[in-house]
Write a protein that holds these residues in place. Sequence first.
Motif, short mmCIF file in Angstrom:
data_model
loop_
_atom_site.label_atom_id
_atom_site.label_comp_id
_atom_site.label_asym_id
_atom_site.label_seq_id
_atom_site.Cartn_x
_atom_site.Cartn_y
_atom_site.Cartn_z
N GLU A 136 35.30 47.54 47.74
CA GLU A 136 35.78 46.99 46.42
C GLU A 136 37.18 46.80 46.86
O GLU A 136 37.89 45.66 46.41
N GLU A 140 39.31 43.26 46.49
CA GLU A 140 40.53 43.07 45.66
C GLU A 140 41.61 42.62 46.63
O GLU A 140 42.51 41.86 46.04
N ILE A 143 41.30 39.06 47.22
CA ILE A 143 41.87 38.33 46.00
C ILE A 143 43.25 38.30 45.69
O ILE A 143 43.81 37.16 45.50
N THR A 215 43.16 40.89 40.02
CA THR A 215 41.95 40.86 39.82
C THR A 215 41.69 39.93 38.52
O THR A 215 40.51 39.34 37.98
#
Length: 501
Positions: A136, A140, A143, A215
């Motif tokens: 995760e 992130e 992104i 995000t």
Amino acid sequence: MDITDLYATWNSVCNQIKTYGDVNPHQVDAYFSRLHPQAISEGFLVLTADTAFFKMQVEKRYLTHIIQALKDTTGIDFMVEIEVDETEPAPQPVVVQQPVFEPQQDVGLFPGQPISTQLVTETEPQPSCLTGEGSEAMMEEEIARSKAATLASSLTFESFVTGNSNMLAYSLAVAVAEAPGQPNTNPLFIYGKSGLGKTHLLRAIQNYVMETNPTMDVVYIDSSEFLAEYTSAVTAHERDRKSFQNFQNRFLDADMLLIDDVQFFQGKSATLDIVFQLFNHLVDAGKQVVLSADRAPKMIDIDERYKSRFNQGATVNVDPPELEVKLGIIKNFINEYEATSESGPLNIPDDIQIYIAEISSSNVRELKSAVTKVIFQIRYSDSGEITLSEVKTLLEDHFSSGITKRLNIGMIQHEVEQYYKVTHAELIGVKRSRNIVFARQVAIYLCRNMLDIPYAAIGKKFGQRDHSTIMHSVKLIEDRMRSSREMQEEIEIITKMIRES
């Protein structure tokens, strides 16, 4: 030390800071209004800021000045601690749980059609190459890298020069950036004349959110770009429905939507209907919407339901910058140039900077282009310097307004025509349509009050009308202004447009 001595010492420190040559006293007042003394002992001062963002800003811009001012006023070396006030914690972003909808067939953003609810649907989990602990975080980070590439890096809160004219708009923009989706600031509607920094504030919100919360899906677009994309999507709809769906999803999927210059949507009912649907969908879902325009919502020629919804959150205007703000902008621009140039420091004396600020219009873009002119004149001169006399000659015809501008009837007519969307032929002609007659009367009134010339001279420029007709028009507007606050505000806006155009 008792509370009286604490505030007396802090007041002395603030006044001392404003005497330093490298600070803008106006900005000190603006920033320090959000800073409060809490405790002081020998060599230690505790201050509180109302948000983490302003704590960071004060530490970055003024902490060394505070320490120096304490030394200058008390003769003692101080340590200074700035904390966020725990009794009023900084607001946190609202997290909205999206409902799950059943898919619908062939829905879209055409006028009269409901917005598609098929965007938030349950789907089968997709395989991913990122598995296990840390996946995760890696996603992130990816992104964040992707979005960072799209930042308008120079348009940040740090580079925005504040003063009385724009501090409220700045504060609300910061509040929205720190906590998107709060009901009392959603939507945020910022209005003011072109070139006063509205786009800077929208981009600063975008940049802040993308840096601190990568995000989040943040979409910035100006009205002309939105109109062009929508027209293209509608044109392609029959042959490529996926293309239109992509256009639709771009806005419906946004966590924050920023639209610049919405006044250009007036008269475009189909586009307005789509914007309104998007607006309702996002705001009702707790997603943040930020809008800008060159006038207040009530002054935009749109349906009353749009005005009402645009006003439901926070509406704030940006006024023309005062002299201190313009000086701050000039100094910031010079510093930015020096930081990116390999040619070394610039020598632009204070009297030249003050002169540029005094003769300039309120348009920040014009102000910066004037400074650019001066910089290049210095760089390409043999001496590497410039005199005030040379600057006066260089900028003689640069500004479209300011103290060098002389108003005339044509200038007033032009701004009135732009505001009321009538042609010059209609304004001075014989048509008696209600909107044309009203625009004509306003233009005549402004000519009389701003130029103070005879009625007959005005009449010649309005289709050879006689002086009694001109007098009657002036009296009608005067009477309306006495009984209508809205009429007063409208005249104030147009007057400001004329002076600053």
